[in-house]
Design a protein around this motif. Sequence first.
Motif, mmCIF file in Angstrom:
data_model
loop_
_atom_site.group_PDB
_atom_site.id
_atom_site.type_symbol
_atom_site.label_atom_id
_atom_site.label_comp_id
_atom_site.label_asym_id
_atom_site.label_seq_id
_atom_site.Cartn_x
_atom_site.Cartn_y
_atom_site.Cartn_z
ATOM 1 N N UNK A 1 0.846 -1.191 0.000
ATOM 2 C CA UNK A 1 0.000 0.000 0.000
ATOM 3 C C UNK A 1 0.882 1.242 0.000
ATOM 4 N N UNK A 2 0.605 2.113 -0.950
ATOM 5 C CA UNK A 2 1.380 3.355 -1.040
ATOM 6 C C UNK A 2 0.967 4.289 0.084
ATOM 7 N N UNK A 3 1.953 4.742 0.840
ATOM 8 C CA UNK A 3 1.647 5.602 1.976
ATOM 9 C C UNK A 3 2.624 6.742 2.117
ATOM 10 N N UNK A 4 2.068 7.881 2.502
ATOM 11 C CA UNK A 4 2.857 9.029 2.919
ATOM 12 C C UNK A 4 2.381 9.373 4.319
ATOM 13 N N UNK A 5 3.294 9.407 5.268
ATOM 14 C CA UNK A 5 2.911 9.654 6.662
ATOM 15 C C UNK A 5 3.677 10.847 7.190
ATOM 16 N N UNK A 6 2.937 11.912 7.481
ATOM 17 C CA UNK A 6 3.554 13.134 7.998
ATOM 18 C C UNK A 6 3.676 13.082 9.512
ATOM 19 N N UNK A 7 4.674 13.787 10.018
ATOM 20 C CA UNK A 7 4.856 13.932 11.458
ATOM 21 C C UNK A 7 5.620 15.214 11.730
ATOM 22 N N UNK A 8 5.673 15.602 12.995
ATOM 23 C CA UNK A 8 6.469 16.761 13.383
ATOM 24 C C UNK A 8 5.679 18.016 13.659
ATOM 25 N N UNK A 9 4.380 17.977 13.395
ATOM 26 C CA UNK A 9 3.564 19.146 13.687
ATOM 27 C C UNK A 9 3.387 19.333 15.182
ATOM 28 N N UNK A 10 2.786 20.446 15.554
ATOM 29 C CA UNK A 10 2.552 20.706 16.972
ATOM 30 C C UNK A 10 2.140 22.140 17.193
ATOM 31 N N UNK A 11 2.085 22.502 18.468
ATOM 32 C CA UNK A 11 1.740 23.868 18.856
ATOM 33 C C UNK A 11 3.001 24.586 19.292
ATOM 34 N N UNK A 12 3.290 25.703 18.668
ATOM 35 C CA UNK A 12 4.500 26.462 18.961
ATOM 36 C C UNK A 12 4.160 27.944 19.066
ATOM 37 N N UNK A 13 5.049 28.668 19.689
ATOM 38 C CA UNK A 13 4.864 30.110 19.786
ATOM 39 C C UNK A 13 5.457 30.801 18.569
ATOM 40 N N UNK A 14 4.920 31.945 18.290
ATOM 41 C CA UNK A 14 5.407 32.757 17.185
ATOM 42 C C UNK A 14 6.916 32.961 17.334
ATOM 43 N N UNK A 15 7.624 32.820 16.214
ATOM 44 C CA UNK A 15 9.078 32.961 16.222
ATOM 45 C C UNK A 15 9.823 31.654 16.331
ATOM 46 N N UNK A 16 9.116 30.598 16.670
ATOM 47 C CA UNK A 16 9.742 29.296 16.808
ATOM 48 C C UNK A 16 9.969 28.599 15.478
ATOM 49 N N UNK A 17 10.459 27.365 15.557
ATOM 50 C CA UNK A 17 10.757 26.575 14.358
ATOM 51 C C UNK A 17 10.181 25.172 14.501
ATOM 52 N N UNK A 18 9.935 24.568 13.373
ATOM 53 C CA UNK A 18 9.501 23.181 13.326
ATOM 54 C C UNK A 18 10.125 22.513 12.120
ATOM 55 N N UNK A 19 10.360 21.208 12.226
ATOM 56 C CA UNK A 19 10.734 20.427 11.074
ATOM 57 C C UNK A 19 9.707 19.318 10.893
ATOM 58 N N UNK A 20 9.019 19.377 9.786
ATOM 59 C CA UNK A 20 8.042 18.351 9.463
ATOM 60 C C UNK A 20 8.714 17.248 8.663
ATOM 61 N N UNK A 21 8.243 16.029 8.872
ATOM 62 C CA UNK A 21 8.774 14.889 8.142
ATOM 63 C C UNK A 21 7.646 14.175 7.419
ATOM 64 N N UNK A 22 7.984 13.554 6.296
ATOM 65 C CA UNK A 22 7.026 12.756 5.534
ATOM 66 C C UNK A 22 7.727 11.459 5.138
ATOM 67 N N UNK A 23 7.324 10.379 5.775
ATOM 68 C CA UNK A 23 7.913 9.076 5.484
ATOM 69 C C UNK A 23 7.097 8.388 4.398
ATOM 70 N N UNK A 24 7.787 7.873 3.396
ATOM 71 C CA UNK A 24 7.106 7.190 2.304
ATOM 72 C C UNK A 24 7.314 5.684 2.432
ATOM 73 N N UNK A 25 6.308 4.934 2.048
ATOM 74 C CA UNK A 25 6.431 3.479 2.065
ATOM 75 C C UNK A 25 5.500 2.871 1.039
#
Length: 126
Positions: A1-25
């Motif tokens: 089964x073709x899948x894309x699974x995102x992760x890394x989101x969340x709640x952050x304060x203005x000015x912060x940083x995030x790195x989102x990931x997308x794992x494929x399988x």
Amino acid sequence: QEQLVESGGGSVQSGGSLRLSCATSGLTRSTRAMAWFRQAPGKEREGVAAVNNGGTTRVADSLKGRFTISRDNAKNTLYLQINILKPEDTAMYYCAARTGAFSGLIPLAAHYYDIWGQGTQVTVSS
């Protein structure tokens, strides 16, 4: 089964940083490009950034400078680095893959992409 699974989101304060990931399988078709989109409540899905198989990247003009897309082929993972987060970045972020060939600029319109993940929520508070 073709899948894309995102992760890394969340709640952050203005000015912060995030790195989102997308794992494929389970991808049985060759992908020609991968991209990140986002959709805020009541708004259309917006193309954020994309990368082709050659490693060439494209970031939406309005988001240049804060968003960086990258991929690790060995890990079958796509990334989106977001810096200096703003409340207007609050949205569901989706990973997508295009299996068909294209010419010219790497597309940032949703209809060019045929495999989608379920999304990861990013919420930025002021």
